[in-house]
Write an enzyme that holds these catalytic residues in place. Structure first.
Site, PDB file in Angstrom:
ATOM      1  N   ASP A 192       0.874  -1.169   0.000  1.00  0.00           N
ATOM      2  CA  ASP A 192       0.000   0.000   0.000  1.00  0.00           C
ATOM      3  C   ASP A 192       0.914   1.223   0.000  1.00  0.00           C
ATOM      4  OD1 ASP A 192      -1.681   2.129   0.567  1.00  0.00           O
ATOM      5  OD2 ASP A 192      -2.855   1.036   2.076  1.00  0.00           O
ATOM      6  N   HIS A 193       0.950   1.925  -1.137  1.00  0.00           N
ATOM      7  CA  HIS A 193       1.928   2.992  -1.310  1.00  0.00           C
ATOM      8  C   HIS A 193       1.617   4.226  -0.464  1.00  0.00           C
ATOM      9  CE1 HIS A 193       5.515   4.386  -2.967  1.00  0.00           C
ATOM     10  NE2 HIS A 193       5.211   4.506  -4.247  1.00  0.00           N
ATOM     11  N   ARG A 194       0.438   4.266   0.164  1.00  0.00           N
ATOM     12  CA  ARG A 194       0.140   5.362   1.079  1.00  0.00           C
ATOM     13  C   ARG A 194       0.985   5.227   2.350  1.00  0.00           C
ATOM     14  NH1 ARG A 194      -6.075   4.518   2.116  1.00  0.00           N
ATOM     15  NH2 ARG A 194      -5.189   2.445   2.485  1.00  0.00           N
TER      16      ARG A 194
END
Length: 505
Positions: free
Chosen positions: A477-479
């Site tokens: 999850d690149h967040r």
């Protein structure tokens, strides 16, 4: 007669609704407390709903495939007025309220399952009473070994086996001189003459373990479940699956089927045309998977990092330990090593063992390691969770993974065994292929995909040679997780897989 309505209880932690997959009863059927009346699908698990009354099914208020909110009435029973007072005195309100779980409801039922008998009170849960009815055992004659004399399923089986042994002894001593002893008839339920004659010898056992769906299938096909051959066991008893029952019934039906098949083959070949389209219901586990995958994909921006681990030493180490594992009855797979390597990586890079709480605006770092293992089943993908991986050894992990995977494929796994995961591993390499872009098991923030372990060309000191390699596909999850952290985590996992002796440290 009094009409009692039964509401759908909470069939899983925090679940607001469930899909009614199948009814096990019809209006007019007589049921006893503890009998399974319906199967409800939720949270990737199939949950059996037991009757709370002795009575007659009056009306079904939902269709198979309906999504039923927790607390809605799903079935009503006609209960004899004479029994109503006793039930009210011995049991709490059994209609169920939203928020009551099936486990809580079952506990209440078990605690209240005490019936007045001429000899006194008999304490037995619905499962034990149902088993007693199936085995033809008088529950009042069973000696309970549980607290306060509570009767368990094992007590019922032991009583049935003791009674059967006594009957066999009596039958042997009753044979008079000159009479020949005829072989005893099978004691299993509902076996047809065709199955008995054509399907081979009856299995030498009196107790057979099987889930309710398997027993229902055996009854539907007219198969004696005790006669179905199996090499599988559970708790030391023979364990039969649906596939075993179907194979047994098919072998019995082959002679009759072959006789008619040749006569019909020519006509069918001339007239049959394949349908241009077919429909498959989108419900149950398949719909649950779809909804969760859509939530994950549309919520978490996915990035996938690919790499390859060279694992010649791991292959050799596993081969050396396989014999020791087999002596203990355990099948040692590569997954146990991967689990330990993943935990080692998560401890160095805890951001991958996390959850983003958007409402509170915090990232929750998990200091425990509950690893989900994706399992392909006939009903769809299920993800059992191996808890506290960091506290367990290789053999213990291998045994637990095998047990959970088996329960998932048999649909006997509970919702609790698929909750609380912090990180997930999916092994698509078991079906071929090297790399993929797995979807995160939301709300987790990462998932590791494993490709097929094969010998592939690698370069060592400028020379190309063959080596065992394991392709890795890490989705994040690149967040929450940056690409650099994903790469470092993967490198750590590779290091431990390349030198598995480090896992012992």
């Amino acid at each position: 007669m009094t009409v009692k309505e039964f509401k759908l209880p909470d069939v899983g932690e925090g679940v607001a609704e469930g899909e009614l997959v199948s009814w096990q009863v019809s209006p007019g059927d007589t049921v006893s407390e503890g009998d399974i009346v319906a199967e409800v699908e939720t949270d990737k698990a199939l949950v059996e709903v037991p009757s709370r009354y002795d009575g007659t099914v009056q009306e079904l208020f939902a269709e198979e495939g309906d999504i039923v909110p927790v607390g809605d009435v799903i079935i009503s029973f006609e209960v004899a007025d004479a029994d109503e007072g006793d039930a009210a005195a011995e049991a709490p309100d059994t209609e169920g309220e939203p928020g009551d779980s099936v486990d809580d409801a079952k506990t209440d039922t078990e605690e209240a399952a005490a019936a007045e008998t001429p000899e006194g009170r008999v304490f037995a849960p619905p499962s034990a009473r149902k088993l007693a009815r199936e085995l033809g055992v008088d529950i009042t004659e069973v000696e309970g070994t549980g607290p306060g004399g509570r009767i368990s399923d094992a007590d019922v089986r032991a009583h049935a086996e003791s009674a059967e042994a006594h009957d066999e002894t009596a039958a042997e001593t009753a044979v008079t001189p000159g009479e020949s002893e005829a072989p005893a008839e099978p004691t299993g339920a509902g076996v047809s003459e065709t199955v008995s004659a054509d399907a081979g010898p009856r299995a030498e056992r009196d107790t057979t373990l099987a889930v309710p769906a398997t027993r229902a299938l055996a009854e539907e096909l007219g198969v004696d479940i005790h006669a179905v051959p199996t090499e599988k066991t559970r708790d030391g008893e023979a364990f039969v699956e649906e596939a075993d029952v179907r194979a047994f019934a098919e072998r019995a039906a082959e002679p009759a089927a072959e006789a008619g098949a040749e006569a019909e083959a020519g006509a069918e070949a001339a007239t049959a045309e394949p349908a241009r389209e077919e429909t498959v219901p989108y419900r149950g586990v398949r719909r649950t998977i779809g909804e969760q995958m859509a939530t994950s994909k549309y919520t978490a921006p996915h990035v996938t990092h690919h790499d390859t681990a060279e694992i010649d030493q791991l292959v050799e180490t596993r081969e050396e330990l396989k014999g020791t594992a087999e002596e203990k009855g355990i099948r040692l797979t590569y997954m146990a090593f991967v689990l330990k390597a993943v935990v080692a990586g998560l401890k160095e890079y805890p951001i991958l063992n996390s959850e983003l709480d958007e409402e509170e605006g915090v990232i929750r770092l998990k200091n425990y390691y509950n690893i989900g293992i994706a399992v392909a089943t006939d009903a769809g993908l299920m993800v059992p969770v191996v808890e506290n991986v960091d506290e367990k050894g290789l053999l213990e992990l291998a045994d637990e993974v095998q047990e959970l995977a088996t329960k998932a494929r048999e649909r006997s796994i509970s919702p609790q065994e698929m909750q609380g995961g912090t990180f997930t591993i999916t092994n698509f390499g078991a079906f071929g292929g090297e790399y993929a872009t797995p979807i995160i098991n939301y709300p987790e923030t990462s998932i590791l995909g494993l490709g097929a372990i094969e010998q592939r060309p690698v370069v060592d000191d400028g020379e190309v040679e063959a080596a065992h390699t394991l392709p890795l596909s890490l989705a994040i999850d690149h967040r929450v997780i940056d690409g650099a952290e994903a790469a470092k985590f993967t490198n750590t996992v590779k290091e431990y897989l390349a030198e598995p002796t480090k896992l012992l440290l």
